[in-house]
Scaffold this active site. Structure first.
Site, mmCIF file in Angstrom:
data_model
loop_
_atom_site.group_PDB
_atom_site.id
_atom_site.type_symbol
_atom_site.label_atom_id
_atom_site.label_comp_id
_atom_site.label_asym_id
_atom_site.label_seq_id
_atom_site.Cartn_x
_atom_site.Cartn_y
_atom_site.Cartn_z
ATOM 1 N N ARG A 33 34.187 46.529 43.283
ATOM 2 C CA ARG A 33 34.433 45.471 44.039
ATOM 3 C C ARG A 33 33.639 45.312 44.915
ATOM 4 O O ARG A 33 32.576 45.257 45.555
ATOM 5 C CB ARG A 33 35.787 46.071 44.842
ATOM 6 C CG ARG A 33 36.719 46.364 44.403
ATOM 7 C CD ARG A 33 37.353 45.554 44.330
ATOM 8 N NE ARG A 33 38.694 45.193 43.353
ATOM 9 C CZ ARG A 33 39.345 45.412 41.990
ATOM 10 N NH1 ARG A 33 38.604 45.954 41.595
ATOM 11 N NH2 ARG A 33 40.713 45.494 41.726
ATOM 12 N N GLU A 56 35.325 36.294 45.875
ATOM 13 C CA GLU A 56 35.844 35.644 44.972
ATOM 14 C C GLU A 56 36.896 34.994 44.832
ATOM 15 O O GLU A 56 37.701 34.557 45.659
ATOM 16 C CB GLU A 56 36.299 37.369 43.927
ATOM 17 C CG GLU A 56 35.571 38.038 43.394
ATOM 18 C CD GLU A 56 36.011 38.668 42.632
ATOM 19 O OE1 GLU A 56 37.311 38.404 41.769
ATOM 20 O OE2 GLU A 56 35.275 40.009 42.670
ATOM 21 N N HIS A 61 33.903 38.591 36.936
ATOM 22 C CA HIS A 61 35.382 40.063 36.836
ATOM 23 C C HIS A 61 35.537 40.329 35.024
ATOM 24 O O HIS A 61 36.937 40.058 35.602
ATOM 25 C CB HIS A 61 35.820 39.656 37.796
ATOM 26 C CG HIS A 61 36.416 40.986 38.617
ATOM 27 N ND1 HIS A 61 37.192 40.679 40.374
ATOM 28 C CD2 HIS A 61 36.933 42.042 38.029
ATOM 29 C CE1 HIS A 61 37.899 42.324 40.258
ATOM 30 N NE2 HIS A 61 37.392 42.595 38.802
HETATM 31 C C1 8YV Z 1 41.131 43.380 37.024
HETATM 32 C C2 8YV Z 1 39.962 44.883 37.877
HETATM 33 O O1 8YV Z 1 43.158 44.109 36.962
HETATM 34 O O2 8YV Z 1 41.872 46.966 37.001
HETATM 35 C C3 8YV Z 1 41.030 46.450 38.467
HETATM 36 O O3 8YV Z 1 40.490 46.543 39.132
HETATM 37 O O4 8YV Z 1 39.042 44.427 38.607
HETATM 38 C C4 8YV Z 1 39.986 44.155 36.546
HETATM 39 O O5 8YV Z 1 40.922 45.187 35.559
HETATM 40 C C5 8YV Z 1 41.668 42.408 36.129
HETATM 41 O O6 8YV Z 1 40.762 41.767 36.654
HETATM 42 C C6 8YV Z 1 42.547 41.714 36.536
HETATM 43 O O7 8YV Z 1 43.253 40.865 37.712
#
Ligand code: 8YV
Length: 350
Positions: free
Chosen positions: A241, A270, A288
């Site tokens: 993150r 983001e 992402h």
């Molecule tokens: C997002 C992610 O879920 O799973 C996570 O924590 O950061 C990614 O896989 C994906 O970008 C969809 O929101």
């Protein structure tokens, strides 16, 4: 009188054929357009729902659920769920779920892709070629760092971190890691990974990859002080993150030769990326896409649908959603007498 079907909402366009499984038991509202929701939008939406299937862009906490007396489940499509205030949801008798495991290998692949692209300056080299600069080539142009034979640091040796460690072994890398506490010696031995302190991880890594969950306590874990402890020849990769890294300090270190390169899949603001980062050649930037293979994104949606149905009391796992993340808060709410009011029946079995 027949019981009314629960109303559920799917916040973003996902895969219709999978989302349609919800229709066997629920009245489903979907959207065909990618949408950014304000807190007020979300509060209005959730007010009439029993369940919601959301992505990490939907931030749901006390304010968003304040007028949602019937809401029983929020299923996140993602392993990370820092967009959900799971304590607030649990206190209101709302189950929160995520999608672990199905994305582990795909996300590790992306982590490795960024490690390689950053160390070997792949995007910079491509930009050089596309700009017609190849005729200025020299033998000492675009020199990068090796992955093989180098030391990889992994901050967060969880599922995805371990999948990265397994890949690193194949590249002949030495693997250091830091977690809140060391893993079982057997797991360490299988992975060939050695536990070190946070500071030793920073100073000992040729390449450092961040795979820890984001929590308020981990905010800007990689700040100017941490960056100063890293080798100036090192590279940093973040697939977790954006909030883990002080991006201003990172851009400054990259611009001033105090860090060789960075590979970033996640950003604090983001979908906005800081101009200071965009201006740098020695960063590889992706929007992402850690889990973004077709098979994995489909598997994530399937798991989120399974979680939502189970949390609403349907399907083979009725009442026991496979990936519940706020069990403690739900238990506390149940023990203390529901704050949920008489319009909600909490169906989670514990
Ligand atoms: C997002 C992610 O879920 O799973 C996570 O924590 O950061 C990614 O896989 C994906 O970008 C969809 O929101």
């Amino acid at each position: 009188m027949a019981e009314s079907r629960p109303r559920v909402w799917v916040s973003q366009p996902l895969f219709d054929d999978i989302v349609d499984q919800l229709r066997a038991h629920c009245d489903v509202e979907t959207t065909q357009a990618v949408t950014r929701y304000t807190s007020t939008d979300l509060a209005e939406k959730l007010a009439s729902l029993e369940g919601a299937l959301v992505t990490l862009n939907e931030r749901i906490g006390a304010a968003e659920i304040a007028r949602a007396p019937r809401l029983r489940a929020v299923a996140n499509v993602g392993v990370g769920y820092n967009n959900l205030d799971t304590a607030a949801l649990g206190a209101a008798g709302i189950a929160a779920t995520n999608t672990p495991d199905v994305l582990t290998e795909t996300t590790a692949d992306l982590g490795f892709a960024l490690l390689m692209a950053t160390a070997r300056r792949i995007t910079e080299a491509e930009a050089f070629l596309r700009a017609g600069q190849w005729n200025t080539w020299s033998f000492t142009n675009l020199l990068g760092a090796d992955l093989h034979g180098s030391t990889l640091g992994i901050l967060g040796l969880g599922r995805i971190g371990q999948a990265i460690a397994r890949r690193a072994r194949g590249f002949g890398m030495r693997v250091l890691y830091h977690n809140r506490s060391p893993l079982d010696a057997k797991v360490e031995a299988e992975l060939g990974a050695s536990y070190v302190s946070f500071d030793d991880l920073l100073s000992g890594s040729d390449h450092l990859v961040l795979v820890v969950p984001y929590t308020p306590a981990a905010h800007h874990l990689i700040d100017a002080g941490a960056l100063a402890k890293m080798k100036p020849t090192a590279t940093l990769v973040n697939i977790a993150r954006g909030g883990l890294v002080d991006e201003v300090a990172l851009a400054d270190a990259l611009a001033n030769g105090r860090l060789a390169g960075a590979g970033l899949d996640v950003f604090e603001g983001e979908p906005t990326v800081r101009p200071e980062l965009l201006a740098l050649k020695n960063v590889v930037l992706t929007p992402h896409i850690g889990s973004a293979s077709l098979a994995t994104r489909r598997a994530m949606v399937q798991l989120a649908v399974d979680n939502l149905l189970a949390a609403l009391g349907f399907g083979p796992d009725a009442g026991r959603p496979p990936c519940l993340v706020n069990a403690d808060a739900l238990d506390a709410a149940n023990a203390g007498g529901a704050t949920a009011g008489d319009t909600k029946t909490t169906t989670i079995k514990r």
